[in-house]
Design an enzyme around this catalytic site. Structure first.
Site, PDB file in Angstrom:
ATOM      1  CG  ASP A  37      -0.379   0.004   2.524  1.00 55.40           C
ATOM      2  OD1 ASP A  37       0.858  -0.143   2.612  1.00 55.40           O
ATOM      3  OD2 ASP A  37      -1.124   0.150   3.517  1.00 55.40           O
ATOM      4  CB  SER A  38       4.565   1.776  -0.177  1.00 49.11           C
ATOM      5  OG  SER A  38       4.818   0.794  -1.159  1.00 49.11           O
ATOM      6  CG  ASP A  83       0.575  -3.960   2.148  1.00 53.11           C
ATOM      7  OD1 ASP A  83       0.755  -4.894   2.960  1.00 53.11           O
ATOM      8  OD2 ASP A  83       1.349  -2.983   2.044  1.00 53.11           O
ATOM      9  CE  LYS A 128       3.509  -5.848   3.621  1.00 47.60           C
ATOM     10  NZ  LYS A 128       3.031  -4.691   4.408  1.00 47.60           N
ATOM     11  CD  GLU A 138       0.960  -1.464   8.243  1.00 48.55           C
ATOM     12  OE1 GLU A 138       0.721  -0.703   9.218  1.00 48.55           O
ATOM     13  OE2 GLU A 138       1.329  -1.035   7.133  1.00 48.55           O
ATOM     14  CD  GLU A 147       8.263  -0.222   7.120  1.00 50.91           C
ATOM     15  OE1 GLU A 147       7.366  -0.978   6.720  1.00 50.91           O
ATOM     16  OE2 GLU A 147       8.355   0.976   6.782  1.00 50.91           O
TER      17      GLU A 147
END
Ligand code: KIV
Ligand code: NA
Length: 275
Positions: free
Chosen positions: A45-46, A84, A114, A116, A180
């Site tokens: 999602d960057s 993401d 993915k 978080e 990260e």
């Protein structure tokens, strides 16, 4: 290229072969992952920041991620494709998280998702993996929580907390975990303590693999240049120069060049036409 599956990832890990992961956000960037032999392609999602120009990763929706992952999947065939889960699509209740992860797989052509978070995501990750959606964990600096963390910065969380998070994600069934912005020593320790691969980004070279953001390493994205990233090419300069040269050649009428970039009518027709 031979298709990379979750078994391939396990084999690389078992053989202690570093796992290569690169982000992609559209057809050509996916194709570059394919051509460069990446093990995994991540539709991170960057892309909200580097490809869409948002100030954070949070505004992107699942439908937008799906739109991008479908394009990536058309270019990136052999690498294991991970997408993401965007902010707001998996945190509030487990059913939504499961339904959204399945939707991502079905509509976005990703092979895993993915998300978080650590210990607090245990039940969610357990449920998602139990229905057959592989999950890549992500702890340390979790950009979707940048507001709560006070910005994009290395995390002062204790090594113990990170290890607990990693162990919880392993137990919940994650096939690997992104670390990260985690201090090198902590990332190395976690990698030794768990039985699934760690994929580092700003986490030192003892992780089981590494991931970076494609537009960062190509020198295209001009907003942040994270300390942990490395610029392998200055494609941004090349593009700007190419566009400048085009503009200049249009203005001085040296492009298009007659004969090279132009079409001719059939023999005799030109004269006929111009009469
Ligand atoms: O969004 C992203 O690109 C990521 C990677 C940097 C791990 O989450
Ligand atoms: Na991300």
């Amino acid at each position: 290229r031979k298709k990379v599956t979750i078994d391939t990832i396990r084999k690389l890990y078992k053989d202690n072969t570093p796992i290569t992961v690169m982000t992609a956000y559209d057809y050509p960037s996916g194709m570059f992952c394919e051509k460069s032999n990446m093990d995994m392609t991540l539709v991170g999602d960057s892309l909200a920041m580097v490809a869409l120009g948002y100030p954070s990763t949070n505004p992107i929706t699942l439908d937008e991620m799906i739109h991008h992952s479908k394009a990536v999947a058309r270019g990136s065939k052999a690498p294991f494709l991970v997408g993401d889960m965007p902010f707001g699509t998996y945190e509030s209740n487990i059913n939504d998280a499961v339904n959204n992860s399945i939707k991502f797989m079905k509509e976005g052509n990703v092979e895993a998702v993915k998300l978080e978070g650590g210990v607090e995501m245990f039940d969610t990750v357990s449920k998602i993996t139990s229905v057959g959606v592989p999950v890549l964990g992500h702890i340390g600096l979790t950009p979707q929580r940048a507001a709560a963390l006070g910005g994009f910065k290395a995390q002062g969380r204790t090594a113990i907390k990170l290890l607990e998070d990693a162990k919880a994600l392993e137990e919940a069934g994650c096939f690997a975990i992104v670390l990260e912005c985690v201090p090198e020593t902590v990332a190395t320790f976690i990698t030794q303590q768990i039985g699934i691969p760690t994929i580092g980004i700003g986490a030192g070279n003892q992780c089981s693999g590494q991931v970076l953001v494609q537009l960062d390493i190509l020198g295209v994205y001009d907003k942040l240049s994270p300390k942990f990233s490395k610029v392998y090419a200055n494609v941004g300069n090349d593009i700007t120069n190419a566009l400048k040269t085009f503009g200049q050649e249009v203005r001085d009428r040296s492009f298009p060049k007659s004969g090279d970039h132009t079409f001719k009518m059939q023999k005799g027709e030109d004269e006929e036409f111009l009469k």
